[in-house]
Design an enzyme around this catalytic site. Structure first.
Site, mmCIF file in Angstrom:
data_model
loop_
_atom_site.group_PDB
_atom_site.id
_atom_site.type_symbol
_atom_site.label_atom_id
_atom_site.label_comp_id
_atom_site.label_asym_id
_atom_site.label_seq_id
_atom_site.Cartn_x
_atom_site.Cartn_y
_atom_site.Cartn_z
ATOM 1 N N HIS A 250 29.477 35.211 64.228
ATOM 2 C CA HIS A 250 28.294 35.782 64.521
ATOM 3 C C HIS A 250 28.809 36.507 65.977
ATOM 4 O O HIS A 250 28.173 37.194 66.242
ATOM 5 C CB HIS A 250 27.227 34.810 64.900
ATOM 6 C CG HIS A 250 26.246 35.060 65.327
ATOM 7 N ND1 HIS A 250 25.313 35.600 63.740
ATOM 8 C CD2 HIS A 250 25.484 35.323 66.287
ATOM 9 C CE1 HIS A 250 24.222 36.431 64.901
ATOM 10 N NE2 HIS A 250 23.990 35.898 66.016
ATOM 11 N N HIS A 315 18.964 38.550 61.494
ATOM 12 C CA HIS A 315 18.446 37.991 61.534
ATOM 13 C C HIS A 315 18.223 37.020 59.996
ATOM 14 O O HIS A 315 16.881 36.451 59.916
ATOM 15 C CB HIS A 315 17.008 37.254 62.503
ATOM 16 C CG HIS A 315 17.443 36.222 63.623
ATOM 17 N ND1 HIS A 315 16.381 35.644 63.919
ATOM 18 C CD2 HIS A 315 18.666 36.363 64.846
ATOM 19 C CE1 HIS A 315 16.545 34.970 64.943
ATOM 20 N NE2 HIS A 315 17.664 35.239 65.160
#
Length: 989
Positions: A250, A315
């Site tokens: 990430h 998200h």
């Protein structure tokens, strides 16, 4: 009024607000329960539970400030006297961000001129249900109305409610009893144990349970083991957690950075960054980029004095667990990316994109065996993410003029939630500094401002680096507080920035302060943090939790000593909590102390660059090549099926929830024309002192990934650019962004598709001369679990690439909308239609994919787009639309619905390759437009377009929508009928 005391002997007051008439919230609940098969009546009361030693007079003042006397009545520690069957109280679990309670606390402090502190106010609501319900029915209803990961419920019968004088006085405070500690982790264990640590986390010696995913593969954790062998000691838990955050996919984008096949520098450097560098070099003095790939957003020139920024995030993983929390955290997080760009940009527009399963799908899937840990259904996810972006954007005072929603069964297990923000910042600040340049200096104070730290958001970065499964942690979920963040943003952007009282700034996103402080320290060479200075939501957090928590609304700044007092005073005046937690230095060490003891001491170089280099190998993906044989038996039925399908129909119900007028900058709005049709691009005017504007669009075509990811990426790029051009965008001042959301990125076949798509980005960006200025990747969008029969399942999203385009135009008066304007205007198709129905809505309507994906001729398209901008400037278009999903006939239908006018069009006259008529109607060939022209401009227009393939296909009429094939009527429909088809799917949402 009875007085209730808590265990701490402080008084408890329940202020309950009843509505004089049935509230809209109660009606929504009744409708939702009716859809679930319950015939009930509902009423709702808002509840504010206050745990503080107030006098009754003060509580009455507070109650007066919390209700509208015209429509509401308050009760203080008194039960309702209404008759009902069941009372159901819904509230947050301890430690979950309670935005209503936070705002109420501020109201009380302002009203009474005091500071009652934290965790003194708690919000909830009581739903009073009347109907033939058993307790198990009410429990099911409760679980439909809340998310049990973050919320609680409490049920009472009417008789018990009366007997107990109302609901119980519950104070949902966090109570952590263990003493904070730091432990050493031995890595001198077997490879199997190292793999277990990397996958499931550190084993807590007190609970005997793993703490949650580190997302460290064996080669990574072996490198850490070897580092500490050289150091001659074991790592502490906080060190291991910090390395996991910093090295996560990430944060580090390891797949894009690693060697892949013979591409030693990785596909980011070779295809994404190199494309931009080469474009900028080719543009020379016409280069409009200012900051690319070096900050939280990308920045381009707006005019001589201003710069605009763009950033989009995803998200996905948190939104699968808690859709509302995941989405609101996503949108306020990308807002902070804008605030953290350079020395601080002002958010001027939000964007969104939702990829979800079909909302009517009610088949439950499970993360655990034997029907344990059920996933949320697509409708529940959709409702939550729509509401999350609504609250995050609207309450932040940022308009949301652009967005889309895309439905496909592959997004059932894990949705994709794209959120983006455009910012505005002066190119030079009052003190002469260039606004995009920043650097933490040796000796600067590390200052954290905004929200406090709790357990929410722990392991968010590492969790997002893996597939969803039974071990996905609930602590990875956060809930954003847009009100707190709005105060922070205004204090920084509107005051502190232009005073020149800090040297650098970044947001606290993935990895929390562990990543923000460490990233800023790269600018100077090191840091020392005193971790006990970090403000907490509640006591008892472990040091490692404080360091990596992703609790929201926090920004890290570097403030020099001589400006510290001024900075802190400003934050205090503006009601923004600010704390010094350490110092930046040039020691090349990352050091964290806790209560006088050093608990983390790492080389900066190892922290940021110690992860091992990898070589990834690809294997060709088996793309589809076969074309289906399709016979259309009923043209009108097929047309209506495609117009009303999930991905073509109106999603006005989403658009109208999002305030696009709040900053008074909208020009081309999200809903176009009198008929209110969702547009594919929007235009804003960010500076009211200037007529210059910004055009924006987003596009993705995931079904094409089954045919060619190279073509998928090309089409997504062309569509985003073309949509901007259609509303008046200038191809010579458009920048683009890439957001890759892939699946199973540890599989060579999926990596092959990824490399295809990245190469396409390079090839087409170079031709269009549209630099890639920012981007993001999310590489493991897979769901692993079980179906209702306990069979193992894996649901992987389509490899998905969202391309965003942002352009600058000289005059917002020279823009176009899609709605038909005047009867008798002439209708033209610009661009040739080809046999390219692969991945189209037409094939999808018959359950097919096909094998012929659209091919983009970017050189021809670029010339056309330059001409389109020229024509937009001279105002010759009455209307203009980009031909998108559903092809020519669906685009014509939307133009008609938007303008509340009919049309008559012979599509055989559209430039084409002698195709079957259905393919002329529905092919999704790229780089095409439909425009309408006033009859008196016919010759001028055709003369201007003589170098391009253009066909006059018909004219605008009053009411009927008529499609012909060589004068033979193929489709005829009324505007009223088309409007109903277009809107009916989501009309009750």
């Amino acid at each position: 009024m009875q007085t209730i005391n808590a265990e701490n002997n402080e008084k408890i007051y329940r202020i309950e607000i009843d509505t004089k008439e049935k509230s809209s919230e109660a009606k929504v609940i009744e409708k939702k329960l009716s859809e679930l098969g319950y015939s009930v009546s509902a009423d709702v009361s808002k509840v504010y539970t206050i745990n503080y030693d107030f006098s009754i007079a003060d509580v009455e003042k507070i109650a007066d400030s919390l209700h509208n006397p015209v429509t509401e009545t308050p009760r203080i520690n008194v039960p309702s006297n209404n008759k009902f069957d069941w009372a159901l109280e819904l509230g947050f679990l301890p430690g979950v961000t309670d935005n209503v309670a936070n705002t109420t606390t501020e109201i009380i402090n302002d009203l009474l001129k005091i500071d009652i502190g934290l965790s003194k106010v708690f919000s909830s609501k009581v739903v009073y249900l009347s109907g033939n319900l058993a307790k198990h029915d009410v429990e099911k209803i409760a679980e439909e109305l809340i998310n049990i990961l973050i919320e609680r419920y409490h049920i009472k019968t009417y008789d018990n409610y009366v007997k107990d004088c109302g609901m119980d006085y519950i104070i949902p405070k966090v109570n952590l009893t263990s003493e904070p500690k730091v432990i050493e982790i031995s890595l001198n264990v077997s490879d199997d144990e190292l793999i277990e640590i990397g996958k499931k986390g550190i084993l807590d010696p007190e609970t005997g349970e793993r703490r949650g995913p580190l997302a460290l593969d064996l080669d990574y954790i072996t490198a850490i083991k070897e580092y500490y062998q050289k150091e001659g000691r074991n790592p502490t838990d906080i060190e291991l957690e910090a390395l996991a955050q910093t090295w996560s996919e990430h944060c580090k984008h390891t797949i894009f950075a690693s060697q892949i096949d013979d591409i030693e520098e990785g596909i980011f450097k070779k295809y994404i960054r190199n494309a931009t560098n080469e474009i900028r070099e080719e543009l020379g003095e016409k280069d409009f980029c200012i900051s690319v790939f070096s900050d939280n957003s990308g920045g381009i020139i707006f005019d001589d004095e201003w710069m605009v920024t763009d950033k989009a995030e995803t998200h996905n993983s948190p939104s699968a667990l808690d859709p509302f929390g995941g989405a609101i955290t996503g949108i306020v997080g990308v807002n902070r990316d804008t605030v953290g760009f350079g020395l601080g940009a002002l958010p001027v527009a939000n964007k969104y994109g939702f990829c979800v399963g079909r909302p009517e799908d009610t088949e439950i899937i499970y993360r655990g065996q034997n029907k344990s840990n059920p996933s949320l259904l697509p409708r529940r996810i959709l409702d939550g993410i729509v509401h999350g972006v609504n609250v995050g954007g609207n309450q932040s005072g940022i308009p949301t003029p652009n967005g889309f929603v895309y439905f496909d069964d592959t997004y059932k297990g894990k949705p994709l939630v794209f959120v983006g923000t455009i910012g505005l910042i002066p190119r030079k600040l009052p003190d002469g500094r260039l606004s995009h340049e920043k650097s933490a200096e040796n000796g600067d104070n590390i200052v954290i401002i905004g929200g406090r730290v709790g357990k929410d958001g722990i392991h968010g970065a590492t969790f997002s680096s893996e597939a969803m499964d039974e071990g996905s942690p609930a602590t990875a979920v956060q809930i954003g507080d847009p009100i707190t963040q709005k105060k922070l943003s205004d204090a920084v952007i509107k005051e502190a920035r232009d005073k020149g009282i800090y040297n650098s700034i970044t947001d606290n996103g993935a990895g929390g302060i562990s990543c923000s402080v460490a990233e800023m320290a790269e600018e100077c060479g090191g840091f020392v943090v005193e971790l006990e200075e970090v403000p907490l939501k509640y006591p008892g957090l472990e040091p490692w939790e404080i360091w990596i928590s992703e609790s929201q609304e926090r920004v890290t700044l570097s403030v020099p000593d001589d400006k510290l007092e001024e900075f802190m005073d400003l934050m205090k005046i503006r009601g923004v909590e600010a704390v010094v937690i350490g110092k930046f230095n040039n020691t090349d060490r990352a050091v964290v102390n806790y209560n006088g003891k050093t608990i983390m001491d790492l080389e900066m170089d190892f922290l940021h660059n110690g992860l091992p280099k990898r070589k990834l190998i690809t294997k060709p993906y088996s793309y589809r090549t076969e074309e289906p044989e399709i016979t259309v038996e009923n043209q009108l039925e097929t047309f209506e099926k495609i117009l009303g399908n999930h991905n073509n129909c109106s999603f006005e119900y989403i658009s109208k929830q999002y305030d696009h007028e709040v900053q008074n900058n909208s020009v081309i709005k999200p809903l176009q024309g009198k008929g209110r049709v969702n547009g594919t691009a929007s235009v804003i005017r960010p500076l009211l002192s200037s007529h210059k504007g910004l055009v924006m669009s987003q596009s993705l075509l995931p079904r094409l990934s089954e045919i060619s990811c190279y073509d998928m990426a090309a089409c997504a790029m062309d569509t985003a650019i073309r949509n901007c051009v259609a509303v008046g965008g200038n191809i010579n001042h458009i920048a683009i962004m890439d957001n890759f959301c892939w699946c199973s990125s540890d599989e060579p076949e999926r990596l092959y598709q990824l490399k295809d798509a990245a190469k396409s980005c390079y090839d087409y960006a170079k031709i269009y001369l549209t630099p890639l200025i920012s981007g993001k990747d999310s590489m493991f969008n897979d769901f692993k679990g079980f179906d209702e029969n306990n069979n193992p399942i894996k649901i992987s999203v389509h490899p998905t690439l969202m391309m965003s385009a942002l352009g600058v135009i000289d005059n917002v008066d020279n823009t176009n909308s899609m709605d038909l304007k005047l009867k008798d205007d002439l209708i033209y198709v610009i661009g040739e239609t080809k046999d390219e129905c692969g991945g189209s809505e037409f094939y999808h309507a018959f359950g097919e994919v096909g094998g012929k994906s659209p091919k983009v001729d970017a050189k021809s398209a670029r010339r056309l787009y330059e001409k389109m901008y020229e024509l937009s400037q001279n105002g010759i278009f009455s209307s203009c639309a980009s031909v998108a999903a559903g092809g020519l006939v669906i685009t014509l239908a939307k133009m008609a619905i938007s303008g509340c006018l009919g049309l008559e069009a012979d599509l055989s006259k559209a430039p084409n390759e002698n195709l079957e008529f259905e393919k002329i109607m529905y092919s999704e060939t790229q780089s095409r437009f439909i425009v309408t022209i006033a009859p008196e401009n016919e010759k001028e227009f055709e003369n201007l377009m003589k170098e391009f393939k253009v066909g006059k296909i018909g004219k605008v009429t009053e009411k009927e929508f008529v499609i012909k094939n060589n004068e033979n009527i193929v489709i005829t429909s009324s505007l009223e009928n088309m409007d109903e088809v277009y809107r009916s799917r989501f009309e009750d949402f």
